[in-house]
Write an enzyme that holds these catalytic residues in place. Sequence first.
Site, PDB file in Angstrom:
ATOM      1  N   GLY A 259       0.816  -1.282  -0.044  1.00 17.36           N
ATOM      2  CA  GLY A 259      -0.067  -0.167   0.030  1.00 17.36           C
ATOM      3  C   GLY A 259       1.021   1.412   0.034  1.00 17.36           C
ATOM      4  O   GLY A 259       0.390   2.410   0.478  1.00 17.36           O
ATOM      5  N   GLU A 478       3.923 -37.387   0.196  1.00 21.27           N
ATOM      6  CA  GLU A 478       3.009 -36.366   0.925  1.00 21.27           C
ATOM      7  C   GLU A 478       2.737 -36.916   2.729  1.00 21.27           C
ATOM      8  O   GLU A 478       2.566 -35.865   3.462  1.00 21.27           O
ATOM      9  CB  GLU A 478       1.665 -35.807   0.399  1.00 21.27           C
ATOM     10  CG  GLU A 478       1.794 -35.258  -1.125  1.00 21.27           C
ATOM     11  CD  GLU A 478       2.776 -33.997  -0.882  1.00 21.27           C
ATOM     12  OE1 GLU A 478       2.642 -33.382   0.149  1.00 21.27           O
ATOM     13  OE2 GLU A 478       3.329 -33.526  -1.846  1.00 21.27           O
TER      14      GLU A 478
END
Length: 693
Positions: A259, A478
């Site tokens: 920002g 995994e």
Amino acid sequence: MAEIDKNRKETPPPPNNPFMGASKKTDKKNPKGPKFNAYWVYGLIALVFIGVQYFISSTSGPVETNWSEVKSTMLANNDIERIVVVNEKNANIYLKKNSLEKYKQQFEEHFAKPSDAGPHFTFTIGSVETFERNLREAQEGSSEEILPEYKEERNWAGELIWTIGPFVLIILLWLWIFRRMSRGAGGGAGGIFNVGKSQAKVFDKDQKVTTTFKDVAGLAEAKQEVEEIVEFLKQPAKFTKLGGKIPKGALLVGPPGTGKTLLARAVAGEASVPFFSMSGSDFVEMFVGVGASRVRDLFKQAKEKAPCIIFIDEIDAIGRARGKNPNFGSNDERENTLNQLLTEMDGFDTNSGVIILAATNRADILDRALMRAGRFDRQIHVELPDLKERGEIFKVHLRPLKLGEDVKVEFLSKQTPGFSGADIANVCNEAALIAARRNRDAVTKQDFLDAVDRIIGGLEKKNKIISKEEKKTIAYHEAGHATISWLLEYAHPLVKVTIVPRGKALGAAWYLPEERSITTKEQLLDEMCSALGGRAAEELIFKRVSSGAQNDLEKVTKQAYAMVSYFGMSEKVGNVSYYDSSGQSDYSFTKPYSEKTAELIDEEVKKIIDSQYQRAKKVLTENAEGHKKLAEKLLEREVIFSEDLELIFGKRHWEQKLIENENDQEKPVQKEEQAAEPVNNTTENKENQAISV
């Protein structure tokens, strides 16, 4: 940092007929009449040429004929009044008035209407001698012998066009090219001679920015810094009575999407002074000296409108440290521009009332002279938002959305550690698109979770062709990550494991990393061990390894080198750091350590990685039965959650402590874990959070 909530500021148009005209007020400000365009002039000139050509071609003129017709018809019937030879090339035939009716049909066939005075026909004679001999032979025995007349004519218009036409064409082409170049270079209405003028956009009372500090969520400290500059411009007496001076410049530094530009827009909207906005690349041009000239012109305009603010976005385009560019010894245009900028900001001539705002995410490469006090008195760090600030940002971007009852801002802010304001805005938009795709009346909690998955992991590819053997390898891989992360104390809390391909990954283990400011050696080692769990599982189960662990190995290697050469976590290398956080390193071509030290670093890195790999194999061997159950369940369901690991391995001993710290009973979802190089940030980057095959 939150982006502007445009939908909140702009009122939607009324549901009128789109073919209806605008209101009277709009018509007065923006009339619907056509605007002048320079191409209309070109079109008008073309029409004039076409009209002239048509007029010339439609006027009276002689009809083309040949000598045979003249001899056999016109001379034989005694219809010719006289013959005029023009420029010894063409013979123009003039007929008698009482003979014109005979050739009327011939005129109509050639779409010509010669005048009564003539000439009526014309033909090419060849050589004059041959024409005269043929004419005499054709008139032998005739009572009225016609003698040819000779005439010289010059086409002044054609000669003039061929003489000066090319030069006029070249000049017009030159003007057109330079006009196009000046447009591309931002030369403005002045053309190429105006290329050295400033390209800054000026926002004043006529073009006021509607963004305010209320549109900026989070980052209270950064807002306070820039609000003080705006307040100084509005009420200078409040500060000058105590002897204070207005800051000459403020530099906004931070990662992309936090920002910085939004803060500058808020300053432009709040300050009641002229605001000059431009990018650092606007100073860079192909012409030598243009950048410095634009800097001079920019500050000249700013002084005339002082007090005012100049905002330069991405200042690293011209503020790179001098002497560290690839143009060795050459006359670098960027350096000349930077020198002029340094002089204008704080040189011999003072700029009273001109405040400089700049933004960059590459502060480490900026020139030291640019960073000193007197030029940029303040450096405002705009960092990634924390948990509370992310909640404020979500509130801004959730306003235009129609939300379901199960959507909680606190829950969403906890699922997005490491997200910037731009990322949060993207999450809200993706969630709305996903809800619309599913034909829902409101955006639900699951839509937001799927949006986070989509942004971090990529697009889900359920139709990707994977063999059974490959799928089994991915499942055990995994499951290895999930097993070790569940059993190690400092590994990130597991959320779910999936073997559904997503993006470039064939499978992923998802975690919710803690938001911590510092990272200990034990935490780093546990994360490395968890990252190596996939490769260790493949070796233990299948007695072979695959290329699926490439991403894991890359991250683990970077992390190990960071531990040894950056964080001083190696006993042999010692408490030394070879990391240059300032970016002004003088070691451009050589390493800041000897070859012997480099070998020692390599040895220590290999030692750390090997030890954690053996540790991962040991953990999986001791929990082989649970690892197998987890992999089989993963093959069956493709996606498993933390509850499934709890059923297999039981609760973690330190889980209760984590729950008390989080103070949230909802199941946390969606954050990938990636054993990335720890850079000691308050939050881990969202891009470094996926252990994938």
